[in-house]
Design a protein around this motif. Structure first.
Motif, PDB file in Angstrom:
ATOM      1  N   THR A 128       1.332   9.153   3.106  1.00 25.00           N
ATOM      2  CA  THR A 128       1.469   7.711   2.861  1.00 25.00           C
ATOM      3  C   THR A 128       1.139   6.919   4.113  1.00 25.00           C
ATOM      4  O   THR A 128       0.431   5.902   4.043  1.00 25.00           O
ATOM      5  CB  THR A 128       2.887   7.395   2.364  1.00 25.00           C
ATOM      6  OG1 THR A 128       3.108   8.108   1.138  1.00 25.00           O
ATOM      7  CG2 THR A 128       3.076   5.904   2.132  1.00 25.00           C
ATOM      8  N   GLN A 129       1.605   7.359   5.255  1.00 26.03           N
ATOM      9  CA  GLN A 129       1.311   6.653   6.502  1.00 26.03           C
ATOM     10  C   GLN A 129      -0.190   6.642   6.786  1.00 26.03           C
ATOM     11  O   GLN A 129      -0.756   5.615   7.161  1.00 26.03           O
ATOM     12  CB  GLN A 129       2.090   7.283   7.653  1.00 26.03           C
ATOM     13  CG  GLN A 129       3.574   7.062   7.509  1.00 26.03           C
ATOM     14  CD  GLN A 129       4.414   7.819   8.519  1.00 26.03           C
ATOM     15  OE1 GLN A 129       3.920   8.656   9.270  1.00 26.03           O
ATOM     16  NE2 GLN A 129       5.697   7.519   8.530  1.00 26.03           N
ATOM     17  N   GLN A 130      -0.849   7.759   6.541  1.00 22.97           N
ATOM     18  CA  GLN A 130      -2.302   7.831   6.740  1.00 22.97           C
ATOM     19  C   GLN A 130      -3.036   6.972   5.715  1.00 22.97           C
ATOM     20  O   GLN A 130      -4.032   6.322   6.043  1.00 22.97           O
ATOM     21  CB  GLN A 130      -2.775   9.283   6.670  1.00 22.97           C
ATOM     22  CG  GLN A 130      -2.331  10.100   7.859  1.00 22.97           C
ATOM     23  CD  GLN A 130      -2.680  11.572   7.736  1.00 22.97           C
ATOM     24  OE1 GLN A 130      -2.985  12.086   6.656  1.00 22.97           O
ATOM     25  NE2 GLN A 130      -2.626  12.276   8.863  1.00 22.97           N
ATOM     26  N   TYR A 131      -2.533   6.966   4.487  1.00 19.77           N
ATOM     27  CA  TYR A 131      -3.138   6.166   3.429  1.00 19.77           C
ATOM     28  C   TYR A 131      -3.111   4.678   3.790  1.00 19.77           C
ATOM     29  O   TYR A 131      -4.125   3.986   3.686  1.00 19.77           O
ATOM     30  CB  TYR A 131      -2.401   6.415   2.104  1.00 19.77           C
ATOM     31  CG  TYR A 131      -2.854   5.547   0.969  1.00 19.77           C
ATOM     32  CD1 TYR A 131      -3.950   5.902   0.202  1.00 19.77           C
ATOM     33  CD2 TYR A 131      -2.189   4.360   0.661  1.00 19.77           C
ATOM     34  CE1 TYR A 131      -4.373   5.089  -0.851  1.00 19.77           C
ATOM     35  CE2 TYR A 131      -2.604   3.554  -0.388  1.00 19.77           C
ATOM     36  CZ  TYR A 131      -3.700   3.927  -1.130  1.00 19.77           C
ATOM     37  OH  TYR A 131      -4.125   3.135  -2.160  1.00 19.77           O
TER      38      TYR A 131
ATOM     39  N   LEU B 102       0.823  -1.213   0.000  1.00 16.47           N
ATOM     40  CA  LEU B 102       0.000   0.000   0.000  1.00 16.47           C
ATOM     41  C   LEU B 102       0.854   1.257   0.000  1.00 16.47           C
ATOM     42  O   LEU B 102       0.537   2.228  -0.688  1.00 16.47           O
ATOM     43  CB  LEU B 102      -0.952  -0.021   1.194  1.00 16.47           C
ATOM     44  CG  LEU B 102      -1.996  -1.140   1.159  1.00 16.47           C
ATOM     45  CD1 LEU B 102      -2.752  -1.198   2.476  1.00 16.47           C
ATOM     46  CD2 LEU B 102      -2.947  -0.979  -0.030  1.00 16.47           C
ATOM     47  N   ALA B 103       1.941   1.238   0.750  1.00 17.02           N
ATOM     48  CA  ALA B 103       2.848   2.393   0.754  1.00 17.02           C
ATOM     49  C   ALA B 103       3.423   2.621  -0.634  1.00 17.02           C
ATOM     50  O   ALA B 103       3.508   3.762  -1.102  1.00 17.02           O
ATOM     51  CB  ALA B 103       3.965   2.182   1.773  1.00 17.02           C
ATOM     52  N   ALA B 104       3.800   1.540  -1.313  1.00 16.64           N
ATOM     53  CA  ALA B 104       4.358   1.659  -2.665  1.00 16.64           C
ATOM     54  C   ALA B 104       3.292   2.110  -3.656  1.00 16.64           C
ATOM     55  O   ALA B 104       3.584   2.879  -4.578  1.00 16.64           O
ATOM     56  CB  ALA B 104       4.964   0.330  -3.101  1.00 16.64           C
ATOM     57  N   TYR B 105       2.065   1.655  -3.479  1.00 10.61           N
ATOM     58  CA  TYR B 105       0.983   2.090  -4.371  1.00 10.61           C
ATOM     59  C   TYR B 105       0.793   3.596  -4.229  1.00 10.61           C
ATOM     60  O   TYR B 105       0.586   4.297  -5.207  1.00 10.61           O
ATOM     61  CB  TYR B 105      -0.320   1.344  -4.051  1.00 10.61           C
ATOM     62  CG  TYR B 105      -1.358   1.495  -5.134  1.00 10.61           C
ATOM     63  CD1 TYR B 105      -1.426   0.588  -6.181  1.00 10.61           C
ATOM     64  CD2 TYR B 105      -2.246   2.562  -5.127  1.00 10.61           C
ATOM     65  CE1 TYR B 105      -2.362   0.736  -7.197  1.00 10.61           C
ATOM     66  CE2 TYR B 105      -3.183   2.719  -6.133  1.00 10.61           C
ATOM     67  CZ  TYR B 105      -3.242   1.805  -7.176  1.00 10.61           C
ATOM     68  OH  TYR B 105      -4.170   1.963  -8.185  1.00 10.61           O
ATOM     69  N   ASN B 106       0.906   4.089  -3.016  1.00  6.42           N
ATOM     70  CA  ASN B 106       0.683   5.507  -2.752  1.00  6.42           C
ATOM     71  C   ASN B 106       1.890   6.376  -3.087  1.00  6.42           C
ATOM     72  O   ASN B 106       1.764   7.409  -3.741  1.00  6.42           O
ATOM     73  CB  ASN B 106       0.285   5.701  -1.286  1.00  6.42           C
ATOM     74  CG  ASN B 106       0.091   7.156  -0.924  1.00  6.42           C
ATOM     75  OD1 ASN B 106       0.989   7.775  -0.370  1.00  6.42           O
ATOM     76  ND2 ASN B 106      -1.070   7.689  -1.245  1.00  6.42           N
ATOM     77  N   ALA B 107       3.064   5.983  -2.619  1.00  7.78           N
ATOM     78  CA  ALA B 107       4.249   6.837  -2.729  1.00  7.78           C
ATOM     79  C   ALA B 107       5.206   6.417  -3.832  1.00  7.78           C
ATOM     80  O   ALA B 107       6.114   7.167  -4.174  1.00  7.78           O
ATOM     81  CB  ALA B 107       4.993   6.851  -1.398  1.00  7.78           C
TER      82      ALA B 107
END
Length: 117
Positions: free
Chosen positions: A103-106, A80-85
Motif C-alpha cells: 500500500t505504501q508503494q502503491y 489512494l491507500a483506501a483504494y488499495n488496502a
C-alpha cells in the motif's frame, strides 16, 4: 466518468496505470478485475454488472474514488491507500496509511504518475 463524479481525469489515469497498466483483462491473485481492479464486493456496491466491460469498470472505480475522496476529506494519500488496502484498513490505523509495504508503494507510485510524489 470524471466529469460525472467531479474528479480529475489525470487521477483516474494514474489509478488505472497503477492498477492494471491499462489491461482491461487484468486479474489480481486477490480477485480484483479489470482496468481499475475492482474487487467483486466493490463492483456490486457500485452497480457494476460486468467488471470486464471497461466503461462499467471505470464508472465503478471512479464512483468508489469519489466516495473515498468525500470520506477522507480530499486527502489524496488516504484516498489512494483506501483504494488499495480498503477503507477499513485506513480506519484501523487511525486514518493513516496502513503499514503495508504494498500500500505504501502503491500510494507513492500513483502520486508519482500524477507528478506530485
Amino acid at each position: 466518468a470524471a466529469e460525472r463524479h467531479r474528479l480529475d481525469p489525470e487521477l483516474i489515469h494514474a489509478v488505472i496505470r497503477a492498477e492494471s497498466a491499462y489491461d482491461p483483462r487484468a486479474r489480481s491473485p486477490a480477485g480484483a478485475c479489470g482496468l481499475m481492479q475492482l474487487m467483486p464486493a466493490t463492483a456490486r456496491r457500485f452497480g457494476v454488472r460486468d467488471v470486464w466491460d471497461p466503461a462499467q469498470n471505470i464508472e465503478g472505480g471512479v464512483a468508489f474514488l469519489r466516495v473515498l475522496i468525500d470520506r477522507f476529506e480530499g486527502d489524496l494519500k488516504l484516498v489512494l491507500a483506501a483504494y488499495n488496502a480498503g477503507e477499513g484498513a485506513v480506519a484501523k490505523y487511525g486514518n493513516r496509511i496502513p503499514p503495508y509495504r504494498e500500500t505504501q508503494q502503491y500510494v507513492q507510485r500513483v502520486l508519482g504518475y500524477l507528478g506530485v510524489g
